[in-house]
Design an enzyme around this catalytic site. Structure first.
Site, short mmCIF file in Angstrom:
data_model
loop_
_atom_site.label_atom_id
_atom_site.label_comp_id
_atom_site.label_asym_id
_atom_site.label_seq_id
_atom_site.Cartn_x
_atom_site.Cartn_y
_atom_site.Cartn_z
N LYS A 1 0.88 -1.17 0.00
CA LYS A 1 0.00 0.00 0.00
C LYS A 1 0.92 1.22 0.00
O LYS A 1 1.94 1.22 0.69
CB LYS A 1 -0.87 -0.05 1.26
CG LYS A 1 -1.94 1.00 1.37
CD LYS A 1 -2.77 0.77 2.63
CE LYS A 1 -3.89 1.79 2.80
NZ LYS A 1 -4.72 1.53 3.99
N SER B 1 -9.50 1.70 2.94
CA SER B 1 -8.67 2.49 2.05
C SER B 1 -7.64 1.66 1.29
O SER B 1 -7.03 2.15 0.34
CB SER B 1 -7.95 3.57 2.85
OG SER B 1 -7.10 2.98 3.81
N SER C 1 -9.69 -0.59 7.09
CA SER C 1 -9.13 -0.44 5.75
C SER C 1 -8.49 -1.68 5.13
O SER C 1 -8.18 -1.66 3.94
CB SER C 1 -8.12 0.70 5.72
OG SER C 1 -8.81 1.90 5.59
N1 GLN Z 1 -12.92 3.97 6.72
C1 GLN Z 1 -12.26 4.34 7.93
C2 GLN Z 1 -11.91 5.79 7.91
O1 GLN Z 1 -12.11 6.42 6.91
C3 GLN Z 1 -11.05 3.49 8.14
C4 GLN Z 1 -9.82 3.93 7.45
C5 GLN Z 1 -8.64 3.08 7.71
O2 GLN Z 1 -8.74 1.99 8.32
N2 GLN Z 1 -7.47 3.55 7.31
O3 GLN Z 1 -11.46 6.32 8.89
#
Ligand code: GLN
Length: 455
Positions: A66, A141, A165
């Site tokens: 990532k 994400s 994410s």
């Molecule tokens: N969807 C969650 C957020 O926007 C989790 C994001 C993540 O785990 N990096 O905060």
């Protein structure tokens, strides 16, 4: 295995991975392809094998990271304009440990800028498309990582899970995704989002691969003082027999087909001799609002270092220093990053700190307690990852609250620091993957993976 047996060369495998990456370029999976570097690394592995030298457990295996994991290949941008041009001099500990076993980094994958998001639509480079339906989002994400694995471009990819994410894109694309116990893997060298919930993990095609990767990367890292001693390799997995089902999430807010998949999995487990335990966890309805106070508060602090001086992008034509900071941050951050900076400053400001941040911190303790009580009654909790399968690109883009709601069932694990393993659990009638997650007490990562293997 095939490489060590000389059935296929590392070079051949890497070439195939790079070719596939290019063939699937319309999915917008990669922010950088490490073409020359990967072939060079593969050659080294092949030469060592030819000479009969010992190679690592992942020798020649192509993988992707990532793009919030630091490593000198390409720029580490976290898919944010403000980090464009940032070339990292250091390597994240997780990546370093994988490379030490001979894994070959073929590219960096797309994410919501700074990992703020649920769909990979908040990326400066545009959305990544779902592996099963190009009109739909990849989830986020870690969307690029999930699609890279689902389309079989790489054997595995790294992800970060701050509030879901890894698990959400894994379930939207039908692969396995582990958010390990907080501290199991070092956070060193990963662009910080919310330091008290950030967990580094993987997206894989099988639980066996997950097990192997965890056995390589876990263990204390002197560069991350929150990393834990290596419980993963030092404890035997426990048998999981009592499965908890959270009744509070069994309602119309969750898609019919997802609830049906959960019921079916329960029947399957019962026939294998498992006991299903119904849990009431009313505290979990406060997890989402708690998360969206604690996370912006930490985000605002972690993002304060991006000022146009130290890393990447700098806005030109600023008349003085304060103007340069302002312009750089205004032009460099995505709207969702700015939203979190604003909310974070608000909940931390004097006059509001007690009402928001302090209260959220207290509720977080109750959530931790809620899980501790639940794990007296069951060995693992089984629940959906999200309330609906992958949605259409653009469908929720203008509606941040609708996107936050997607995190309803993933954020509790992060607030409590417990592990969560997303597993594929069939498809909807229209062919979209459905994911369920297994949660367990802290340090039960290996037991969850073992249980997934048995399933
Ligand atoms: N969807 C969650 C957020 O926007 C989790 C994001 C993540 O785990 N990096 O905060």
């Amino acid at each position: 295995m095939r490489i060590a047996d000389k059935k296929i060369s590392a070079t051949q495998l890497v070439k195939e991975a790079l070719e596939k990456a290019e063939r699937f370029s319309d999915y917008n999976i990669f922010t950088f392809l490490n073409k020359e570097g990967a072939l060079r690394d593969a050659k080294v592995i092949d030469e060592r094998i030819a000479k009969g030298e010992r190679v690592g457990k992942l020798a020649g295996v192509p993988f992707a990271i990532k793009d919030n994991f630091l490593s000198p290949e390409g720029d580490t941008t976290a898919s944010a304009h403000i980090l464009e041009g940032f070339h990292s001099p250091v390597t994240a500990t997780v990546v370093e440990r994988l490379k030490a076993e001979g894994a070959i980094l073929i590219g960096r994958t797309n994410l919501d800028a700074f990992a703020h998001g649920t769909s990979t639509e908040n990326s400066y480079y545009g959305p990544t498309l779902n592996a099963h339906d190009k009109e739909r989002v990849a989830g986020g994400s870690s969307g690029g990582s999930a699609v890279a694995v689902a389309l079989d471009i790489v054997e595995f990819a790294t992800g970060s899970d701050t509030g879901g994410s890894i698990r959400l894109p894994a379930s939207f694309n039908g692969v396995y995704g582990l958010k390990p116990t907080y501290g199991a893997n070092s956070r060193y060298g990963v662009v910080a989002m919310c330091s008290s919930t950030d967990s580094m993990g993987f997206l894989t095609k099988t639980p066996e691969d997950m097990d192997l990767l965890m056995s390589i990367t876990t263990g204390q890292d002197p560069k991350d003082m929150t990393s834990l001693p290596d419980f993963y390799n030092e404890t035997e997995p426990k048998q999981i027999r009592r499965i908890g089902i959270v009744k509070d999430f069994d309602n119309d807010a969750v898609d019919e087909e997802i609830r049906a998949a959960l019921k079916q999995k329960c029947e399957e487990l019962k026939s294998k001799g498992c006991e299903i335990v119904e849990l009431e966890m009313p505290i979990l309805k406060y997890a989402l609002p708690t998360y969206y106070i604690i996370v912006p508060a930490e985000v605002t602090s972690n993002l304060s270092r991006h000022d146009g001086i130290r890393y990447g992008f700098r806005s030109e034509n600023s008349k003085d220093l304060s103007n340069l900071y302002g312009n750089t941050r205004n032009e460099g951050f995505m709207p969702e990053n700015k939203r979190r900076i604003l909310v974070g400053n608000f909940v931390l400001s004097s006059g509001f700190y007690d009402a928001y941040f302090l209260k959220a911190a207290k509720v977080r303790t109750l959530i931790i307690k809620g899980f501790e009580d639940a794990f007296q009654k069951c060995d693992s909790i089984l629940m959906p990852v999200s309330a609906s399968p992958a949605f259409k690109v653009g469908e929720k883009a203008g509606d941040p609250l609708a996107l936050y709601l997607e995190d309803l069932m993933t954020v509790p694990a992060n607030l409590a620091g417990i592990p969560g393993l997303a597993i594929p659990a069939g498809k909807t009638k229209t062919g979209l993957p459905i994911g369920l997650q297994l949660l367990g007490p802290r340090r039960s990562d290996k037991s969850l993976i073992q249980f997934a293997k048995e399933l």
